[in-house]
Design a protein around this motif. Structure first.
Motif, PDB file in Angstrom:
ATOM      1  N   ALA A   1       0.836  -1.206   0.000  1.00 42.76           N
ATOM      2  CA  ALA A   1       0.000   0.000   0.000  1.00 42.76           C
ATOM      3  C   ALA A   1       0.868   1.252   0.000  1.00 42.76           C
ATOM      4  N   LEU A   2       1.932   1.224   0.782  1.00 51.05           N
ATOM      5  CA  LEU A   2       2.858   2.362   0.814  1.00 51.05           C
ATOM      6  C   LEU A   2       3.525   2.557  -0.539  1.00 51.05           C
ATOM      7  N   ALA A   3       4.037   1.446  -1.098  1.00 47.99           N
ATOM      8  CA  ALA A   3       4.858   1.530  -2.299  1.00 47.99           C
ATOM      9  C   ALA A   3       4.050   1.799  -3.560  1.00 47.99           C
ATOM     10  N   LEU A   4       2.797   1.338  -3.600  1.00 45.64           N
ATOM     11  CA  LEU A   4       2.032   1.396  -4.845  1.00 45.64           C
ATOM     12  C   LEU A   4       0.955   2.476  -4.870  1.00 45.64           C
ATOM     13  N   VAL A   5       0.495   2.914  -3.713  1.00 43.97           N
ATOM     14  CA  VAL A   5      -0.621   3.877  -3.691  1.00 43.97           C
ATOM     15  C   VAL A   5      -0.263   5.144  -2.927  1.00 43.97           C
ATOM     16  N   LEU A   6       0.030   5.023  -1.652  1.00 42.52           N
ATOM     17  CA  LEU A   6       0.152   6.205  -0.803  1.00 42.52           C
ATOM     18  C   LEU A   6       1.336   7.091  -1.194  1.00 42.52           C
ATOM     19  N   VAL A   7       2.525   6.517  -1.261  1.00 50.03           N
ATOM     20  CA  VAL A   7       3.708   7.307  -1.598  1.00 50.03           C
ATOM     21  C   VAL A   7       3.670   7.818  -3.046  1.00 50.03           C
ATOM     22  N   PRO A   8       3.319   6.975  -4.046  1.00 47.60           N
ATOM     23  CA  PRO A   8       3.243   7.490  -5.419  1.00 47.60           C
ATOM     24  C   PRO A   8       2.260   8.650  -5.580  1.00 47.60           C
ATOM     25  N   LYS A   9       1.123   8.574  -4.879  1.00 45.24           N
ATOM     26  CA  LYS A   9       0.151   9.666  -4.955  1.00 45.24           C
ATOM     27  C   LYS A   9       0.750  10.954  -4.418  1.00 45.24           C
ATOM     28  N   GLY A  10       1.479  10.851  -3.326  1.00 45.17           N
ATOM     29  CA  GLY A  10       2.136  12.032  -2.768  1.00 45.17           C
ATOM     30  C   GLY A  10       3.185  12.582  -3.711  1.00 45.17           C
ATOM     31  N   MET A  11       3.948  11.692  -4.336  1.00 46.28           N
ATOM     32  CA  MET A  11       4.983  12.128  -5.260  1.00 46.28           C
ATOM     33  C   MET A  11       4.408  12.790  -6.506  1.00 46.28           C
ATOM     34  N   ASP A  12       3.223  12.347  -6.927  1.00 47.12           N
ATOM     35  CA  ASP A  12       2.583  12.941  -8.108  1.00 47.12           C
ATOM     36  C   ASP A  12       2.138  14.375  -7.853  1.00 47.12           C
ATOM     37  N   GLU A  13       1.684  14.645  -6.631  1.00 41.72           N
ATOM     38  CA  GLU A  13       1.076  15.938  -6.330  1.00 41.72           C
ATOM     39  C   GLU A  13       2.027  16.926  -5.657  1.00 41.72           C
TER      40      GLU A  13
END
Length: 235
Positions: free
Chosen positions: A54-66
């Protein structure tokens, strides 16, 4: 009121109660044996793999995108440090509710982020709901066992877990109606939760799932992470 969001968050929250039921079954209805110990610890390590995915695929990538580099660093570090301070405070207090509060520290912000994401990216919201639900299982499993061992009755603990299972729906609706138009704030929240969750994962869940001279538990973590990868690819 978005029915799908209620269903998604309802699933994510229901696993808090299900984890308690599973813990009760293992502790009180299955005799102690090496196989039982392996099953309990493998379940917890499987959940650790799910959390990591969840950290590697959703939460952190979403933060990095925005967010920019400083935004990610700030929110992630703040989450890790805050969770560490709360964890230390709870541990030093010796409170019976410490393990329960630790579980809710990541469940609530994740559910708020789920509600905020739902209006923009329903598919990501579904994936996040699955991740939250699956990670709640080992956390509530461990919390139930700790509470009962500290003196809570099984009935009282299950009642508490049943009530807490609705926190996901409430938090998701708050996030949906207040944050769905603010993707930047949502990204900060997801990154903040990532820092805190990673701290709890390394501090509590991984050590609890380890068994000496047993390699099945580590395989369980790998399979849990694979479940997250497959979920990301399918959804």
């Amino acid at each position: 009121m978005p029915l799908k969001l209620i269903l998604f968050s309802g699933f994510a929250g229901a696993t808090v109660f299900i984890g308690g039921l599973l813990a009760n079954m293992f502790d009180h209805h299955i005799k102690d044996s090496p196989v039982k110990a392996q099953l309990v610890h493998t379940l917890m390590s499987f959940g650790a793999g799910i959390i990591l995915s969840a950290l590697a695929l959703v939460l952190v990538p979403k933060g990095m995108d925005e967010l920019g580099v400083w935004g990610v660093m700030g929110s992630f570090s703040f989450g890790a440090i805050l969770f560490m301070l709360i964890d230390r405070k709870l541990a030093s207090s010796g409170s019976q509710q410490a393990t329960l509060l630790a579980m809710m520290m990541d469940f609530v912000p994740e559910s708020i982020a789920l509600g905020a994401v739902f209006a923009i990216e329903p598919q990501m919201a579904l994936l996040l709901a699955i991740f939250i639900g699956l990670q709640n299982l080992p956390e509530s499993f461990n919390s139930f066992r700790n509470l009962v061992r500290s003196g809570f009755s099984v009935r009282k603990t299950l009642t508490i877990f049943f009530g807490l299972s609705f926190f996901g729906v409430i938090s998701a609706l708050i996030g949906h109606f207040l944050l769905s138009q603010h993707p930047n704030i949502t990204a900060h929240l997801m990154t903040f939760a990532s820092g805190g969750i990673l701290y709890l994962l390394i501090q509590d869940i991984i050590p609890e799932s380890k068994l000496d001279n047993n390699y099945l538990t580590s395989l369980g973590a790998s399979l849990g992470f694979l479940v997250g990868v497959v979920g990301e690819m399918v959804i």
